[in-house]
Design an enzyme around this catalytic site. Structure first.
Site, PDB file in Angstrom:
ATOM      1  N   GLU A   4       0.849  -1.184   0.000  1.00  0.00           N
ATOM      2  CA  GLU A   4       0.000   0.000   0.000  1.00  0.00           C
ATOM      3  C   GLU A   4       0.894   1.248   0.000  1.00  0.00           C
ATOM      4  O   GLU A   4       1.882   1.270   0.742  1.00  0.00           O
ATOM      5  CB  GLU A   4      -0.908   0.040   1.234  1.00  0.00           C
ATOM      6  CG  GLU A   4      -1.939   1.158   1.138  1.00  0.00           C
ATOM      7  CD  GLU A   4      -2.900   1.230   2.323  1.00  0.00           C
ATOM      8  OE1 GLU A   4      -2.742   0.454   3.284  1.00  0.00           O
ATOM      9  OE2 GLU A   4      -3.789   2.071   2.262  1.00  0.00           O
ATOM     10  N   GLY A  49       2.611   2.508  10.897  1.00  0.00           N
ATOM     11  CA  GLY A  49       2.366   1.723  12.106  1.00  0.00           C
ATOM     12  C   GLY A  49       2.241   0.246  11.810  1.00  0.00           C
ATOM     13  O   GLY A  49       2.891  -0.580  12.445  1.00  0.00           O
ATOM     14  N   HIS A  71      -7.041  -2.282  14.957  1.00  0.00           N
ATOM     15  CA  HIS A  71      -7.258  -1.537  13.715  1.00  0.00           C
ATOM     16  C   HIS A  71      -6.971  -2.422  12.498  1.00  0.00           C
ATOM     17  O   HIS A  71      -7.808  -2.526  11.593  1.00  0.00           O
ATOM     18  CB  HIS A  71      -6.353  -0.303  13.710  1.00  0.00           C
ATOM     19  CG  HIS A  71      -6.439   0.524  12.468  1.00  0.00           C
ATOM     20  ND1 HIS A  71      -7.231   1.638  12.373  1.00  0.00           N
ATOM     21  CD2 HIS A  71      -5.831   0.394  11.266  1.00  0.00           C
ATOM     22  CE1 HIS A  71      -7.103   2.166  11.170  1.00  0.00           C
ATOM     23  NE2 HIS A  71      -6.248   1.428  10.464  1.00  0.00           N
ATOM     24  N   GLU A  72      -5.812  -3.040  12.499  1.00  0.00           N
ATOM     25  CA  GLU A  72      -5.453  -3.863  11.329  1.00  0.00           C
ATOM     26  C   GLU A  72      -6.393  -5.051  11.208  1.00  0.00           C
ATOM     27  O   GLU A  72      -6.792  -5.425  10.106  1.00  0.00           O
ATOM     28  CB  GLU A  72      -4.004  -4.332  11.407  1.00  0.00           C
ATOM     29  CG  GLU A  72      -2.964  -3.215  11.591  1.00  0.00           C
ATOM     30  CD  GLU A  72      -3.117  -2.047  10.643  1.00  0.00           C
ATOM     31  OE1 GLU A  72      -3.590  -2.236   9.510  1.00  0.00           O
ATOM     32  OE2 GLU A  72      -2.766  -0.906  11.039  1.00  0.00           O
TER      33      GLU A  72
HETATM   34  N1  PHE Z   1      -3.173   0.894   5.779  1.00  0.00           N
HETATM   35  C1  PHE Z   1      -2.361   1.025   6.957  1.00  0.00           C
HETATM   36  C2  PHE Z   1      -3.321   1.255   8.101  1.00  0.00           C
HETATM   37  O1  PHE Z   1      -3.730   2.321   8.405  1.00  0.00           O
HETATM   38  C3  PHE Z   1      -1.389   2.140   6.927  1.00  0.00           C
HETATM   39  C4  PHE Z   1      -0.324   2.038   5.896  1.00  0.00           C
HETATM   40  C5  PHE Z   1      -0.407   2.784   4.747  1.00  0.00           C
HETATM   41  C6  PHE Z   1       0.758   1.227   6.090  1.00  0.00           C
HETATM   42  C7  PHE Z   1       0.588   2.742   3.796  1.00  0.00           C
HETATM   43  C8  PHE Z   1       1.754   1.181   5.162  1.00  0.00           C
HETATM   44  C9  PHE Z   1       1.682   1.944   4.026  1.00  0.00           C
HETATM   45  O2  PHE Z   1      -3.808   0.361   8.677  1.00  0.00           O
HETATM   46 ZN    ZN Z   2      -5.836   1.581   8.518  1.00  0.00          ZN
END
Ligand code: PHE
Ligand code: ZN
Length: 948
Positions: free
Chosen positions: A194, A334, A370-371
């Site tokens: 991502e 994070g 969250h994840e």
């Molecule tokens: N999608 C992740 C989160 O908020 C954050 C993230 C974004 C990590 C881009 C890595 C790179 O849970």
């Molecule tokens: Zn997220």
């Protein structure tokens, strides 16, 4: 506007837009400085002619062919969205991992997208920094004339309606310091895709609206990489010749490429068996480097709690046979919600009482949850395009906030969340990088993982939950899951579900997604004793932000209570609105609205925006007496706290004026008395008392001044702290003693609250810096009960000229020198210390063996703490802090542009300062723009300078 064009020192025409301003030179060695996509590609015939050379000599990196281009970073716009021309029905990837590189073979089953209007005989695949070996369609190797290399990817030509595409590339994980794509962290291989990292792994339609099931095979040396992981469920595994082995993984859930993950390393795990609400078994594992195996328990407990909570609150169960988490040391953010294989910054997994603070434990619980929650809000239902980022992030932050509220103290959680929002999101929304929760353009998407998208996005979901009430909101969520499972959708789709489930018209609510800026509510009231009438008027306005003015009225939930002179909630009646626990949920929908209350026996004290029912600023002509009344009696805990903060803010701002006028800084008795009441209250919640006693931050306070006066704010805050400590020393010392915990360290709301209050009291006392208080601080440090108390004491020791400062810091270093996460704390307290020599010390610490520019945690702990948590010295009038920041951004940009760009934001609001500082900051932005900046850094610098 006085932004200077790079290089020529001339004034720029203020009317010129972003897109036609002269560009600084861009780094030529990076291929990713332009956007190429279905729409963006140049027309056929006009293209990069070096394509053939590269293709005919496999092994040549594609990057060579971009030398001829000096493309300007391009703005990507929501209005240009086009559905993908092709869909991928199946993906098979094989990774051959070696020390000197990785070979990635890909096989895709592809068909034309029936929803795509145009011709589909061509297909654009993203790819960056790939060393192309070969390409094939339906098993036939492609010739140079079968495709075209374009900036940022490749275009296949003359395609049939359905086909199989295969390719092989070489990539260089060991050289990847940007930590995007496949990279090495210590001894392991890991990925971060991502938002747009998958294109650094192989050719692919790397956009979230292309979803496919993945099959992955990993091959690596058995001894170095005994653990091989990817998304989904495990398949075959076994030995290969020459000490190598393989493992296969199948992820049946169609997913966008940004959720792909792979990990290979010498890892240990802890394991737990979980049974879902419907009885399906799931094997949970957390993988870490061997030395950290005894620091994973809290993360595992948090995961189990999160899984239960999602079943209970949302009826959502986990959907694969395994759920794996891996902790890595080098990570830009994070953590990451990759399907079935979350990859975490080790900061959000590893904890023990000796090494982690309460804050760390709470962070772990929140981020693990969250994840995990992303599995439904993000993965099963994902974003159509990156403008919709808040669809998954705002919603998932809302969910994790609610989870943490249920696990700990709900009232304290709300205060902490609002404090963060006000300190960072309000500032972002009022500056040159302001953007809507759903942005409509960007240069680099990595710059849009912001407090606006995350935290304001969560508030926008929270407001819908408030407006609908719990039952209708749950029906809306159920409908969202039912309608959109397996799809890539938009924030509009989300609101449409809420609208359908509640039958309410949310059209005015959608403005919250579309416009930037913090709405301001101007509240006025009048009481007519003869008629026993109380009239409350609210006028709403949203300030202009870059590219947006004349904003329409929003639908705003505005929770109201009225207190009588004894502090009790009055009985409120308005036609059509039901009072709940003494509060009315008013709905603002017009620019100006007046509410008339009848039969009001006495002049009330209004309690406005209870629970912070909307992310707005409220302006009302409070008297100090009203604030003290609310602070003492409001039935809404949040507003009790908020009244206290408003009172403190007023006192501090008055002191700033006195400081500038050269008069004495005296703190009113009424405030001291109110604080004494809090300190001596033995019945209330400790954590709430700590919140009440915490002074509003410098950043937040600065926004109430026409020109931010850092020295004045600092002096005023210190004067309040000192006056309170001086007046209440005996009470503070006594209460500090009472709050000492005798038993073992426990991480629950009550114990966390006690420690927080105790350490807040200690910080007041430390401001006296007499031998007795010095002794208290040193004593707490030496006692070393737990990391929370140790760090609280160490940060006070590190502050000034405490006699034991040097010894404590050296002792800490000797004890923890080899523990990366603990050393981050050590760097942090020194970088944020208020000492004249701090910048010098930060420089010296950058030479410390535990420091590295390549590790984002280190950069944040040291450089980040100085620029973001040490306003007094970062904003030194001689510009040394600004110069330092630009130096570090320039050094970091070639290593890790995401982190460099994030650091640079510390100066984004340069126009809020006096002219001298403005000039100094502008100079540094210009310096950055004249470098060969990445588009990440370019976007922050250019947008910062172009604010009118
Ligand atoms: N999608 C992740 C989160 O908020 C954050 C993230 C974004 C990590 C881009 C890595 C790179 O849970
Ligand atoms: Zn997220």
């Amino acid at each position: 506007m006085v932004a200077t064009a790079p290089g020529d020192g001339q004034r720029e025409n203020p009317d010129r837009k972003m897109t036609d301003r002269p560009r600084p030179p861009l780094r030529r060695t990076r291929i990713d400085h332009g956007f190429a996509g279905e729409k963006a590609a140049p027309p056929a015939g006009q293209n990069v002619s070096c394509a053939n050379d590269v293709l005919n000599s496999p092994g040549n990196p594609v990057t060579q062919c971009t030398d001829m281009k000096e493309a300007a970073p391009r703005t990507i716009r929501l209005s240009d969205y086009q559905p993908p021309s092709h869909l991928v029905q199946k993906v098979r990837l094989t990774f051959d991992l070696r020390e000197d590189g990785a070979r990635v073979s890909s096989w895709l089953q592809v068909r034309k997208n029936p929803a795509f209007a145009g011709e589909a005989d061509q297909w654009f695949l993203y790819g960056e920094e790939l060393d192309l070996q070969w390409l094939a369609v339906d098993g036939r190797r492609l010739q140079a004339s079968d495709y075209r290399l374009e900036e940022g990817g490749l275009r296949l030509l003359d395609l049939p309606q359905t086909f199989e595409f295969s390719s092989e590339v070489l990539i260089a994980p060991h050289e990847n310091t940007a930590l995007e794509g496949l990279y090495r962290s210590g001894g392991m291989f890991c990925t971060q895709c991502e938002a747009e990292g998958f294109r650094k792994i192989t050719w692919y339609p790397d956009r979230p609206d292309v979803m496919a099931p993945f099959e992955v095979r990993i091959e690596a040396e058995q001894a170095r990489y005994p653990v091989l992981l990817s998304n989904g469920n495990p398949g075959a595994s076994g030995d290969l010749p020459q000490g190598r082995h393989f493992a296969e993984w199948h992820d049946p859930f169609p997913k966008p490429s940004y959720l792909f993950a792979l990990v290979a390393g010498d890892l240990r795990f802890i394991e737990r068996d979980y049974s879902t609400a419907s009885g399906r078994p799931v094997r949970l594992r957390i993988y870490v480097e061997p030395e950290n195996i005894d620091r994973c328990d809290y993360a595992m407990d948090s995961l189990v709690r999160a899984m239960r909570w999602d079943e209970e609150k949302y009826g959502r169960e986990y959907d694969l046979d395994v759920f794996n988490i891996v902790a890595v040391n080098d990570f830009n953010m994070g953590a990451m919600e990759n399907k079935g294989l979350n990859v975490f910054n080790s900061k959000f997994i590893l904890a023990s009482a000796a090494t982690a603070t309460d804050h760390d434990f709470q962070g772990i619980e929140g981020v693990v949850a969250h994840e995990y929650f992303h599995n439904w809000t993000g993965n099963r239902i994902t974003c159509r395009d990156w403008f919709q980022l808040s669809l998954k992030e705002g919603l998932t932050v809302y969910r994790d906030q609610e989870f943490s509220a249920d696990m700990g103290s709900r009232g304290v959680k709300r205060i902490d969340d609002v404090r963060l929002l006000r300190a960072h999101q309000f500032a972002e929304d009022a500056g040159p990088m302001a953007h809507p929760v759903r942005p409509d353009s960007y240069i680099e998407i990595n710059n849009f993982y912001t407090v606006t998208v995350y935290e304001k996005g969560a508030e926008v979901v929270r407001m819908q939950a408030r407006l609908l009430g719990p039952e209708a909101f749950r029906r809306g969520m159920d409908l969202y899951f039912e309608r959109h499972d397996g799809q890539a959708v938009t924030t509009e789709d989300f609101v449409a579900c809420m609208q359908a489930a509640s039958g309410r018209d949310l059209s005015r609510f959608r403005h919250w997604y579309d416009y930037a800026g913090t709405p301001q509510l101007q509240v006025s009231d009048a009481y007519d004793g003869d008629r026993r009438e109380y009239r409350l008027s609210v006028r709403q306005a949203v300030p202009d932000t870059p590219g947006q003015s004349d904003k329409p009225a929003y639908l705003i939930p505005f929770a109201l209570g009225l207190l009588d002179s004894r502090g009790a909630d009055m009985d409120l009646k308005l036609p059509g609105i039901e009072a709940r626990e003494g509060s009315l949920m008013l709905e603002l929908r017009a620019t100006e609205q007046t509410f008339l209350f009848e039969g009001v026996a006495e002049k009330p004290v209004p309690s406005l925006l209870r629970g912070f029912s909307a992310p707005v600023k409220v302006d009302y002509a409070w008297s100090d007496e009203q604030l003290l009344h609310l602070m003492a009696f409001d039935s809404d805990g949040f507003n009790r706290w908020d009244a206290g903060q408003t009172l403190l803010q007023r006192v501090i701002l008055r002191l700033v004026d006195a400081f500038r006028a050269g008069s004495g800084l005296s703190v009113p008795h009424s405030l001291i008395d109110a604080i004494r009441t809090i300190v001596c209250d033995r019945d209330g919640e400790s954590a709430l008392a700590a919140e009440l006693l915490t002074l509003p931050g410098m950043g937040y306070l600065g926004d109430f001044m026409p020109v931010v006066d850092i020295e004045g704010l600092h002096a005023a805050r210190e004067a309040v702290r000192h006056a309170v400590a001086d007046a209440l020393k005996a009470d503070l010392v006594q209460r500090y003693g009472e709050l000492q915990d005798e038993g073992p360290y426990q991480v629950d709301a009550e114990h966390i609250g006690r420690r927080r209050l105790r350490n807040t009291l200690l910080a007041y006392l430390a401001s006296l810096a007499d031998s007795e208080t010095d002794q208290l601080v040193a004593g707490q440090y030496a006692a070393g009960h737990n990391m929370t108390d140790v760090m609280a004491a160490l940060s006070l020791l590190a502050e000034g000229e405490h006699p034991q400062r040097a010894q404590a810091l050296a002792g800490f270093e000797a004890r923890w020198g080899r523990d990366a996460l603990v050393m981050d704390k050590w760097f942090g307290v020194q970088a944020s210390a208020n000492r004249a020599s701090v910048l010098h010390e930060v420089h010296a610490l950058m030479q410390h063996p535990a420091f590295s520019l390549k590790n984002p945690n280190k950069v944040r702990a040291l450089i980040g703490a100085f620029v973001n948590a040490n306003p007094l010295h970062f904003h030194a009038a001689d510009g040394s802090g600004y110069r330092f920041l630009a130096d570090q951004v320039l050094a970091l940009d070639p290593v890790n542009p995401q982190i460099a760009a994030r650091l640079l934001r510390a100066m984004a609001r340069w126009r809020r300062f006096d002219e001298g500082r403005q000039g100094l900051m502008r100079e540094q932005f210009e310096r950055v723009l004249q470098s060969e900046a990445s588009k990440d850094v370019y976007e922050v610098a250019a947008k910062s300078l172009e604010t009118a």
